[in-house]
Design a protein around this motif. Structure first.
Motif, mmCIF file in Angstrom:
data_model
loop_
_atom_site.group_PDB
_atom_site.id
_atom_site.type_symbol
_atom_site.label_atom_id
_atom_site.label_comp_id
_atom_site.label_asym_id
_atom_site.label_seq_id
_atom_site.Cartn_x
_atom_site.Cartn_y
_atom_site.Cartn_z
ATOM 1 N N GLY A 85 48.161 26.694 39.290
ATOM 2 C CA GLY A 85 48.429 27.991 38.704
ATOM 3 C C GLY A 85 47.273 28.644 37.923
ATOM 4 N N PHE A 86 46.388 27.934 37.701
ATOM 5 C CA PHE A 86 45.040 28.466 37.019
ATOM 6 C C PHE A 86 44.276 29.069 38.379
ATOM 7 C CE2 PHE A 86 40.557 28.775 36.069
ATOM 8 C CZ PHE A 86 40.606 29.220 34.783
ATOM 9 N N VAL A 87 44.122 28.484 39.611
ATOM 10 C CA VAL A 87 43.484 29.055 40.689
ATOM 11 C C VAL A 87 44.459 30.373 41.280
ATOM 12 C CG1 VAL A 87 43.197 28.424 43.234
ATOM 13 C CG2 VAL A 87 42.568 26.853 41.228
ATOM 14 N N GLY A 88 45.720 30.230 41.122
ATOM 15 C CA GLY A 88 46.482 31.213 41.621
ATOM 16 C C GLY A 88 46.225 32.605 40.935
ATOM 17 N N GLY A 89 46.204 32.171 39.510
ATOM 18 C CA GLY A 89 46.117 33.329 38.506
ATOM 19 C C GLY A 89 44.615 34.186 38.786
ATOM 20 N N VAL A 90 43.715 33.197 39.165
ATOM 21 C CA VAL A 90 42.281 33.815 39.280
ATOM 22 C C VAL A 90 42.124 34.513 40.521
ATOM 23 C CG1 VAL A 90 39.929 33.282 39.695
ATOM 24 C CG2 VAL A 90 41.198 32.207 37.558
ATOM 25 N N MET A 91 42.843 34.013 41.666
ATOM 26 C CA MET A 91 42.900 34.833 42.935
ATOM 27 C C MET A 91 43.556 36.003 42.823
ATOM 28 S SD MET A 91 43.298 31.578 45.224
ATOM 29 C CE MET A 91 43.170 32.443 46.973
ATOM 30 N N ALA A 92 44.784 36.081 42.036
ATOM 31 C CA ALA A 92 45.449 37.194 41.931
ATOM 32 C C ALA A 92 44.715 38.449 41.196
ATOM 33 C CB ALA A 92 46.736 37.016 41.312
ATOM 34 N N ALA A 110 41.476 43.263 40.291
ATOM 35 C CA ALA A 110 40.539 43.744 39.296
ATOM 36 C C ALA A 110 40.027 45.271 39.761
ATOM 37 C CB ALA A 110 39.394 43.006 39.369
ATOM 38 N N PRO A 111 39.520 45.549 41.095
ATOM 39 C CA PRO A 111 39.247 47.048 41.469
ATOM 40 C C PRO A 111 40.257 48.046 41.142
ATOM 41 C CG PRO A 111 38.638 45.356 43.287
ATOM 42 C CD PRO A 111 39.611 44.459 42.076
ATOM 43 N N PHE A 112 41.662 47.767 41.272
ATOM 44 C CA PHE A 112 42.536 48.701 40.929
ATOM 45 C C PHE A 112 42.817 48.835 39.717
ATOM 46 C CE2 PHE A 112 43.617 47.071 45.174
ATOM 47 C CZ PHE A 112 43.601 48.096 45.843
ATOM 48 N N ASP A 113 42.408 47.850 38.870
ATOM 49 C CA ASP A 113 42.724 47.994 37.419
ATOM 50 C C ASP A 113 41.560 48.859 36.832
ATOM 51 O OD1 ASP A 113 43.874 47.163 35.081
ATOM 52 O OD2 ASP A 113 42.700 45.628 34.521
ATOM 53 N N LEU A 139 33.412 47.795 40.245
ATOM 54 C CA LEU A 139 34.807 47.494 40.546
ATOM 55 C C LEU A 139 35.262 46.445 39.686
ATOM 56 C CD1 LEU A 139 34.903 48.683 43.982
ATOM 57 C CD2 LEU A 139 35.786 49.930 42.037
ATOM 58 N N TYR A 140 34.151 45.167 39.514
ATOM 59 C CA TYR A 140 34.912 44.205 38.780
ATOM 60 C C TYR A 140 34.488 43.944 37.087
ATOM 61 C CZ TYR A 140 36.693 42.449 43.016
ATOM 62 O OH TYR A 140 37.349 42.252 44.329
ATOM 63 N N LYS A 141 34.034 45.331 36.889
ATOM 64 C CA LYS A 141 33.933 45.027 35.292
ATOM 65 C C LYS A 141 35.035 44.522 34.443
ATOM 66 C CE LYS A 141 30.547 48.949 35.057
ATOM 67 N NZ LYS A 141 30.157 50.191 34.397
ATOM 68 N N GLY A 142 34.869 43.800 33.670
ATOM 69 C CA GLY A 142 35.909 42.990 32.791
ATOM 70 C C GLY A 142 36.681 41.893 33.440
ATOM 71 N N PHE A 143 35.910 41.470 34.699
ATOM 72 C CA PHE A 143 36.769 40.499 35.543
ATOM 73 C C PHE A 143 36.855 39.127 34.538
ATOM 74 C CE2 PHE A 143 36.305 36.849 38.540
ATOM 75 C CZ PHE A 143 37.536 36.994 39.310
ATOM 76 N N GLN A 144 35.538 38.630 34.215
ATOM 77 C CA GLN A 144 35.775 37.177 33.528
ATOM 78 C C GLN A 144 36.565 37.192 32.405
ATOM 79 O OE1 GLN A 144 31.871 38.020 32.915
ATOM 80 N NE2 GLN A 144 31.017 36.860 34.387
ATOM 81 N N PRO A 145 36.852 37.860 31.565
ATOM 82 C CA PRO A 145 37.784 37.632 30.581
ATOM 83 C C PRO A 145 39.707 37.745 30.934
ATOM 84 C CG PRO A 145 36.697 39.725 29.866
ATOM 85 C CD PRO A 145 36.020 38.918 31.013
ATOM 86 N N LYS A 146 39.586 38.808 32.028
ATOM 87 C CA LYS A 146 40.803 39.014 32.593
ATOM 88 C C LYS A 146 41.443 37.606 33.542
ATOM 89 C CE LYS A 146 43.771 41.912 35.373
ATOM 90 N NZ LYS A 146 43.846 43.183 36.235
ATOM 91 N N ALA A 147 40.460 37.161 34.321
ATOM 92 C CA ALA A 147 40.472 35.989 35.410
ATOM 93 C C ALA A 147 40.928 34.872 34.319
ATOM 94 C CB ALA A 147 39.262 35.809 35.974
ATOM 95 N N LEU A 148 40.273 34.594 33.160
ATOM 96 C CA LEU A 148 40.436 33.546 32.230
ATOM 97 C C LEU A 148 41.763 33.716 31.793
ATOM 98 C CD1 LEU A 148 39.442 31.018 30.965
ATOM 99 C CD2 LEU A 148 38.521 32.407 29.057
ATOM 100 N N ARG A 149 42.352 34.821 31.405
ATOM 101 C CA ARG A 149 43.477 35.067 30.707
ATOM 102 C C ARG A 149 44.708 34.777 31.780
ATOM 103 N NH1 ARG A 149 43.884 40.706 29.606
ATOM 104 N NH2 ARG A 149 45.422 40.842 31.308
ATOM 105 N N MET A 150 44.441 35.419 32.776
ATOM 106 C CA MET A 150 45.373 35.542 33.902
ATOM 107 C C MET A 150 45.821 33.929 34.536
ATOM 108 S SD MET A 150 47.233 38.225 33.928
ATOM 109 C CE MET A 150 47.859 38.168 35.299
ATOM 110 N N GLY A 151 44.456 33.308 34.499
ATOM 111 C CA GLY A 151 44.298 31.901 35.066
ATOM 112 C C GLY A 151 45.254 31.021 34.244
ATOM 113 N N ILE A 152 45.001 31.133 33.029
ATOM 114 C CA ILE A 152 45.913 30.145 32.025
ATOM 115 C C ILE A 152 47.278 30.772 32.034
ATOM 116 C CG2 ILE A 152 46.075 29.780 29.402
ATOM 117 C CD1 ILE A 152 43.038 30.242 29.259
#
Length: 105
Positions: free
Chosen positions: A26-33, A38-41, A77-90
């Motif tokens: 689930g975590f990997v799936g969230g990070v991959m999504a 991220a660029p569209f966000d 295009l990936y600004k703010g990626f790390q916090p969003k990836a962590l949130r979506m991964g969890i």
């Protein structure tokens, strides 16, 4: 997320291992999504931040993607990626694990 779970080997010998497997997939799936989204966000946020009274710099998603990529580089295009990836991964980990727990009831 469930496609990742289908292609990875599921442990059958332990309930704890199966739960950890669900959390990890689930975590990997969230990070991959998030990697795909991220660029569209970033573009959405840039378009929303434009002042409606002035001339619009970008009016379409593709135009904004190209402009940001050319002027600021692809990393922009990936600004703010790390916090969003962590949130979506969890969130993905919890969602997959909770779904499987409910399905077992």
């Amino acid at each position: 997320m469930f496609k990742i779970k289908q292609v990875s080997p599921t442990p059958q010998d332990s309930k704890v291992k199966a739960t950890v497997h669900s959390l990890v997939t689930g975590f990997v799936g969230g990070v991959m999504a998030t990697m795909c989204n991220a660029p569209f966000d970033v573009v959405k946020s840039r378009i929303q931040a434009q002042n409606s009274k002035s001339i619009m710099e970008c009016t379409s998603t593709i135009q904004a993607l190209m402009k940001i990529g050319r002027t600021e580089g692809l990393a922009a295009l990936y600004k703010g990626f790390q916090p969003k990836a962590l949130r979506m991964g969890i969130g993905g980990a919890v969602a997959v694990t909770a779904f499987e727990a409910v399905c077992e009831i």
